[in-house]
Design a protein around this motif. Sequence first.
Motif, PDB file in Angstrom:
ATOM      1  N   THR A   1      34.028  -6.306  27.711  1.00 50.21           N
ATOM      2  CA  THR A   1      35.219  -6.193  26.974  1.00 50.21           C
ATOM      3  C   THR A   1      36.532  -6.381  27.462  1.00 50.21           C
ATOM      4  O   THR A   1      36.535  -5.428  28.270  1.00 50.21           O
TER       5      THR A   1
ATOM      6  N   VAL B   1      37.995  -9.818  23.886  1.00 49.17           N
ATOM      7  CA  VAL B   1      36.762 -10.231  24.011  1.00 49.17           C
ATOM      8  C   VAL B   1      35.604  -8.911  23.836  1.00 49.17           C
ATOM      9  O   VAL B   1      35.851  -8.017  24.191  1.00 49.17           O
TER      10      VAL B   1
ATOM     11  N   LEU C   1      30.188  -9.113  25.834  1.00 48.06           N
ATOM     12  CA  LEU C   1      30.086 -10.109  25.754  1.00 48.06           C
ATOM     13  C   LEU C   1      29.282 -10.758  27.059  1.00 48.06           C
ATOM     14  O   LEU C   1      29.106 -10.011  28.352  1.00 48.06           O
TER      15      LEU C   1
ATOM     16  N   THR D   1      38.441 -14.158  29.186  1.00 45.13           N
ATOM     17  CA  THR D   1      37.249 -13.612  30.009  1.00 45.13           C
ATOM     18  C   THR D   1      36.329 -14.553  30.642  1.00 45.13           C
ATOM     19  O   THR D   1      36.854 -13.829  32.441  1.00 45.13           O
TER      20      THR D   1
ATOM     21  N   ILE E   1      31.867 -19.028  21.742  1.00 45.56           N
ATOM     22  CA  ILE E   1      32.422 -17.783  20.819  1.00 45.56           C
ATOM     23  C   ILE E   1      32.800 -17.775  19.986  1.00 45.56           C
ATOM     24  O   ILE E   1      33.682 -18.966  20.019  1.00 45.56           O
TER      25      ILE E   1
ATOM     26  N   HIS F   1      33.462 -12.528  19.973  1.00 45.05           N
ATOM     27  CA  HIS F   1      31.577 -12.731  20.366  1.00 45.05           C
ATOM     28  C   HIS F   1      31.132 -13.513  20.836  1.00 45.05           C
ATOM     29  O   HIS F   1      31.310 -15.108  20.495  1.00 45.05           O
ATOM     30  N   LEU F   2      29.747 -13.152  21.289  1.00 46.05           N
ATOM     31  CA  LEU F   2      29.144 -14.843  21.714  1.00 46.05           C
ATOM     32  C   LEU F   2      28.330 -14.993  20.895  1.00 46.05           C
ATOM     33  O   LEU F   2      27.349 -13.705  19.887  1.00 46.05           O
TER      34      LEU F   2
ATOM     35  N   GLU G   1      24.165 -18.903  23.091  1.00 44.80           N
ATOM     36  CA  GLU G   1      23.784 -19.356  24.678  1.00 44.80           C
ATOM     37  C   GLU G   1      22.328 -20.229  24.978  1.00 44.80           C
ATOM     38  O   GLU G   1      22.058 -19.049  24.587  1.00 44.80           O
TER      39      GLU G   1
END
Length: 306
Positions: free
Chosen positions: A11, A20, A23, A46, A206, A210-211, A214
């Motif tokens: 973060t 961020v 994550l 990031t 992202i 936020h993610l 994946e």
Amino acid sequence: MEYIVRTFNLTKKYKNMPVVDALNLNVEQGQIYGFLGKNGAGKTTTLRMILGLIKASEGQIELFGQANPPRNIYKKIGAIIEYPAFYPNLTAEENLDIHRRMMKIPNTECIKEALDTVGLELDSIKGKKVRKFSLGMKQRLGLARSLLHKPELLILDEPTNGLDPTGIKAMRDTLINLCKNQGITILISSHLLSEIEHLATKIAIIDKGHLIEELSYKELQKRNRKYIKIRINDDKKAVSLIESKLNIKEFEIIEKNIIKVYEKLNESSNLARILIENKIELYEMAFSRDNLEDHFIKVTEGDDND
């Protein structure tokens, strides 16, 4: 399974506002990991945290299996963050030699080797000042600089920004070669979805820090279904016929008079016949598959850029 980069609830806040937010990334050895997001999504922030250029507000970073990585671990990493900067009045060789000495690399042969790897043959650019380089040549020179010390991990922030299609393809081919033939793990951020689709083996999306997702590229291909795309003159009437005559429920109007049909693909001739018999003009009918751009729009809900 060996992870080269992992983040845990990573973060970064500015004035208590998260840029961020929590994550969690998992980059495995030997991958080309595509880090996707719109401009302003938090990608560069990031990468800067992973490289230790800025401090995280919360969370943890693990590099090469080491939490709270020591400074010497960064010798294993090569990076380009935003546009690479050089001394414009020096040649490529002179710029790289300065970096070589800063990195305390004793072997000068690494300069020619790095230039050859990225497609900048020393003989063809010898004596040419960097100020006379095209943007594509500067991007490749930046990549050469990041390779001088033979890193195990490359972190690249939008490396194809501003390149023409030929430059993008050259960069893509170079990165695939580095991963496949030299075993370098690559973490690459981009908003050019079509480019990452041809490059990455794993993808993280992202949005607003936020993610969202994946997944491996193979998983993405499984999710992205085949469809029939039709372009007609009356989508409302076509939809009525698709539902009532063919009993098809899985379709969507993607824009005025263009429909994707995901069901009963083997009945395309029947679909065309029913539309034409009911006096709908059929301008186009084609089989296709959802791509990364379609998926990206879907999972980010088509929000505007930050």
